[in-house]
Design an enzyme around this catalytic site. Structure first.
Site, short mmCIF file in Angstrom:
data_model
loop_
_atom_site.label_atom_id
_atom_site.label_comp_id
_atom_site.label_asym_id
_atom_site.label_seq_id
_atom_site.Cartn_x
_atom_site.Cartn_y
_atom_site.Cartn_z
N ASP A 135 0.84 -1.20 0.00
CA ASP A 135 0.00 0.00 0.00
C ASP A 135 0.88 1.25 0.00
O ASP A 135 2.11 1.15 0.14
CB ASP A 135 -0.98 0.01 1.19
CG ASP A 135 -0.29 -0.15 2.55
OD1 ASP A 135 0.96 -0.14 2.61
OD2 ASP A 135 -1.01 -0.29 3.55
N ASN A 186 -7.56 0.02 13.59
CA ASN A 186 -9.02 -0.10 13.38
C ASN A 186 -9.36 -1.38 12.62
O ASN A 186 -10.47 -1.52 12.11
CB ASN A 186 -9.54 1.13 12.62
CG ASN A 186 -8.91 1.26 11.23
OD1 ASN A 186 -8.05 0.47 10.86
ND2 ASN A 186 -9.33 2.26 10.47
N HIS A 238 -7.79 -2.41 9.88
CA HIS A 238 -7.49 -2.37 8.44
C HIS A 238 -6.31 -3.27 8.12
O HIS A 238 -5.48 -3.60 8.97
CB HIS A 238 -7.31 -0.94 7.93
CG HIS A 238 -6.05 -0.23 8.28
ND1 HIS A 238 -5.99 1.14 8.44
CD2 HIS A 238 -4.78 -0.66 8.49
CE1 HIS A 238 -4.76 1.50 8.72
NE2 HIS A 238 -4.00 0.42 8.76
N GLU A 259 -9.71 -0.20 4.54
CA GLU A 259 -10.28 0.38 5.76
C GLU A 259 -11.63 -0.27 6.07
O GLU A 259 -12.19 -0.99 5.22
CB GLU A 259 -10.46 1.89 5.56
CG GLU A 259 -9.15 2.66 5.32
CD GLU A 259 -8.40 2.99 6.61
OE1 GLU A 259 -8.57 2.29 7.63
OE2 GLU A 259 -7.62 3.97 6.58
C1 GLP Z 1 -0.57 1.31 8.29
C2 GLP Z 1 -0.48 0.61 6.93
C3 GLP Z 1 -0.61 -0.88 7.05
C4 GLP Z 1 0.12 -1.28 8.29
C5 GLP Z 1 -0.71 -0.85 9.47
C6 GLP Z 1 -0.08 -1.14 10.81
O1 GLP Z 1 -1.33 2.45 8.23
N1 GLP Z 1 -1.40 1.09 5.95
O2 GLP Z 1 -0.12 -1.51 5.90
O3 GLP Z 1 0.30 -2.67 8.29
O4 GLP Z 1 -1.09 0.51 9.35
O5 GLP Z 1 0.98 -0.29 11.08
P1 GLP Z 1 1.98 -0.50 12.30
O6 GLP Z 1 2.74 -1.73 11.99
O7 GLP Z 1 2.83 0.72 12.32
O8 GLP Z 1 1.13 -0.65 13.51
#
Ligand code: GLP
Length: 243
Positions: free
Chosen positions: A70, A136, A138, A143
């Site tokens: 992403d 959340n 996602h 989302e």
């Molecule tokens: C981000 C990304 C995801 C990621 C998630 C968790 O916003 N879009 O691909 O896996 O949130 O992030 P983190 O590992 O920093 O908790």
């Protein structure tokens, strides 16, 4: 199909090396693996362990294809929060031999919808989808509200995700949108791994794995994947039923 995901729960100190070791094993069996990779804080220690393994000659990515999961839209080239910047800095540019291909998402061109369509084609034949879990629920930027047949697409970000870009990842401005590989491609990957660490993810992980599957917590759709492994450290797994 169903709730028979493999759950691997590890002490925090062992978690990254265990996940990396499993990827090293996959790559040694199938060096030309096509893998999609997340950014965020969770996978960083895994990438560090993989770089160490590559520098020691225990693994090579030189036949592998790495596909970005992403990307934020609206951050300037070089912004420290950008997913391409992070993936290069934490993994791709630190490998002693580069991967066969690193497929980034074109967020700088004039037509993000066309960029998403091109990335959907790149994500069509994934051997392994490696994923993180958003606070959340996602996955990628799928989302809440996302559905299992969603394509790779330009998405409106939840307010919490937009804020996280600046607050957690140091973006120089608030992103306007995101592009994410859609659940259709993630569920179509031969294998999927969900990486989750820390007590702050314990409640959302429990809800994604134990509550009914549905669009309110998009990661819950991964339970429909026939080969899902959840790699959680003890903090993230602390609210899951024992055993
Ligand atoms: C981000 C990304 C995801 C990621 C998630 C968790 O916003 N879009 O691909 O896996 O949130 O992030 P983190 O590992 O920093 O908790």
């Amino acid at each position: 199909m169903g709730d028979d995901a493999r759950r691997v729960v590890l002490p925090a100190a062992d978690w990254a090396s265990a996940v990396a070791a499993e990827l090293v094993a996959r790559l040694s069996d199938r060096p030309a693996l096509r893998i999609c990779l997340p950014t965020g804080e969770t996978p960083g220690p895994v990438y560090a362990a993989l770089v160490a393994a590559a520098c020691d000659g225990r693994v090579s990515f030189d036949r592998a294809t790495l596909v970005m999961l992403d990307a934020w839209v609206g951050l300037p080239p070089g912004d420290p929060a950008r997913c391409d910047v992070r993936l290069r800095a934490e993994l791709v540019d630190r490998l002693p031999r580069p991967p066969a291909a690193f497929i980034a998402i074109d967020v700088d061109g004039p037509d993000p919808d066309a960029a998403a369509d091109r990335h959907d084609a790149a994500a069509a034949r994934l051997d392994l989808a490696i994923l993180g879990l958003g606070p959340n629920g996602h996955v990628g930027f799928n989302e809440p509200g996302s559905r299992p047949d969603d394509p790779t697409r330009l998405v409106r970000l939840a307010a919490s995700s937009r804020e996280a870009a600046v607050a957690r990842y140091g973006a120089t401005r608030v992103p306007t949108a995101g592009i994410t590989i859609g659940l259709r491609r993630l569920l179509g990957a031969e294998e999927a791994w969900l990486l989750v660490t820390g007590e702050r993810k314990a409640s959302i992980l429990r809800r994604c794995l134990e509550d009914p599957v549905g669009p309110d917590r998009p990661a819950s759709w991964l339970r429909r994947h026939p080969r899902l492994t959840v790699f959680a450290d003890e903090g993230a797994a602390s609210l899951l039923p024992r055993g």
